[in-house]
Design an enzyme around this catalytic site. Sequence first.
Site, mmCIF file in Angstrom:
data_model
loop_
_atom_site.group_PDB
_atom_site.id
_atom_site.type_symbol
_atom_site.label_atom_id
_atom_site.label_comp_id
_atom_site.label_asym_id
_atom_site.label_seq_id
_atom_site.Cartn_x
_atom_site.Cartn_y
_atom_site.Cartn_z
ATOM 1 N N SER A 107 -27.618 -4.176 -19.849
ATOM 2 C CA SER A 107 -27.812 -4.162 -21.416
ATOM 3 C C SER A 107 -28.869 -3.267 -21.566
ATOM 4 O O SER A 107 -29.182 -2.806 -22.680
ATOM 5 C CB SER A 107 -27.904 -5.488 -21.923
ATOM 6 N N ASP B 244 -28.317 -6.292 -12.167
ATOM 7 C CA ASP B 244 -26.921 -5.779 -12.364
ATOM 8 C C ASP B 244 -26.503 -4.507 -11.430
ATOM 9 O O ASP B 244 -27.424 -3.728 -11.487
ATOM 10 C CB ASP B 244 -26.489 -5.644 -13.919
ATOM 11 N N GLU C 76 -19.363 -7.100 -12.764
ATOM 12 C CA GLU C 76 -18.344 -7.560 -13.624
ATOM 13 C C GLU C 76 -16.890 -7.514 -13.140
ATOM 14 O O GLU C 76 -16.762 -6.657 -12.374
ATOM 15 C CB GLU C 76 -18.407 -6.699 -15.021
ATOM 16 N N GLU D 121 -18.875 -14.700 -20.732
ATOM 17 C CA GLU D 121 -19.237 -14.287 -21.959
ATOM 18 C C GLU D 121 -18.185 -14.240 -23.090
ATOM 19 O O GLU D 121 -17.121 -13.627 -22.914
ATOM 20 C CB GLU D 121 -19.875 -12.644 -21.809
HETATM 21 O O1 KIV Z 1 -26.343 -6.765 -19.098
HETATM 22 C C1 KIV Z 1 -26.781 -7.996 -19.279
HETATM 23 O O2 KIV Z 1 -27.613 -8.450 -20.423
HETATM 24 C C2 KIV Z 1 -25.637 -9.137 -19.258
HETATM 25 C C3 KIV Z 1 -25.992 -10.502 -19.941
HETATM 26 C C4 KIV Z 1 -25.503 -10.461 -21.408
HETATM 27 C C5 KIV Z 1 -25.358 -11.750 -19.118
HETATM 28 O O3 KIV Z 1 -24.889 -8.958 -18.533
#
Ligand code: KIV
Length: 299
Positions: A73, A111, A143, A210
Amino acid sequence: MAGLAIETSDGMVAAGVVGEERALSVSGDVRRVSVPQFMARKGGVPLVCLTAYTAPVARLLDPHVDMLLVGDSLGMVVYGYDSTLPVTLAQMIAHGDAVVRHTKKALIVVDLPFGSYQASPPAAFEAAAAVMSRTGCTAVKLEGGVEMADTVAYLVQRGIPVMGHVGLTPQAVNALGGYRARGKDDAESVKISMDARAIVDAGAFSVVVEAVREPLARELTADLPVPVIGIGGSPACDGQILVTDDLLGLFGAFTPRFVKRYAELGEAIDAAAAAYATEVRSRAFPGPEHVFGTKPRSG
Ligand code: KIV
């Protein structure tokens, strides 16, 4: 230049190696929440999770949370892209490194960005290994559901703890047709359940759910043997996560229904910048206390 000791007023910054990549870090005991400790919280006191992308914010959040996610994000929140798709592995590594070096308590998850893991399990391993070795994070998040199960198993078998992410998966925004909540009909709910189950069976230690209907998030939490972390999920989830900039009122593009704003820092920054501009233009700033050589010399 190497081995330079740098101290700040709060004494938190330790001797570092300046001129190399990993320069300043927090000092003192680093005792992070481990993956087994995180998993042991299933069904217990809810796990507190937030995103962090930068050193100063990570240091402020660390004492209060169980887990910090260096989420992709950051592409939207920090870099102003209109989706998470342009985020690169290099960006995730740079931000992950900053967050790890300036925290000592939270479990840090980074991530894997779009395009770094979908092609094959070995491609995912290469990306995850780069993230883990260059940031020092404890785990990665990716994901996807059934189609990612082999990849999750491949990583887990090779010593990489994986957090899953199902429901609204922002990297699939083009395929999903937008950011709307998921699981609205039975077919979608069944698919999300199968996705979560597949990822967990493959060895994920936790799964983020989510923007799904509350009863579905509740049901997944009851059914799955690992902590289910909700964002637009259910109060029954084993933990909650929010994007920190949303919670602080710093990200103005849109506020999803599942966000609660605990502060209005956007307004505070606007007011501070306006006050600074007024004082600079009127020469009220800097005052005598902010410049050098204005105090009379003693003796
Ligand atoms: O990238 C992110 O901030 C996320 C959260 C919304 C769980 O994956």
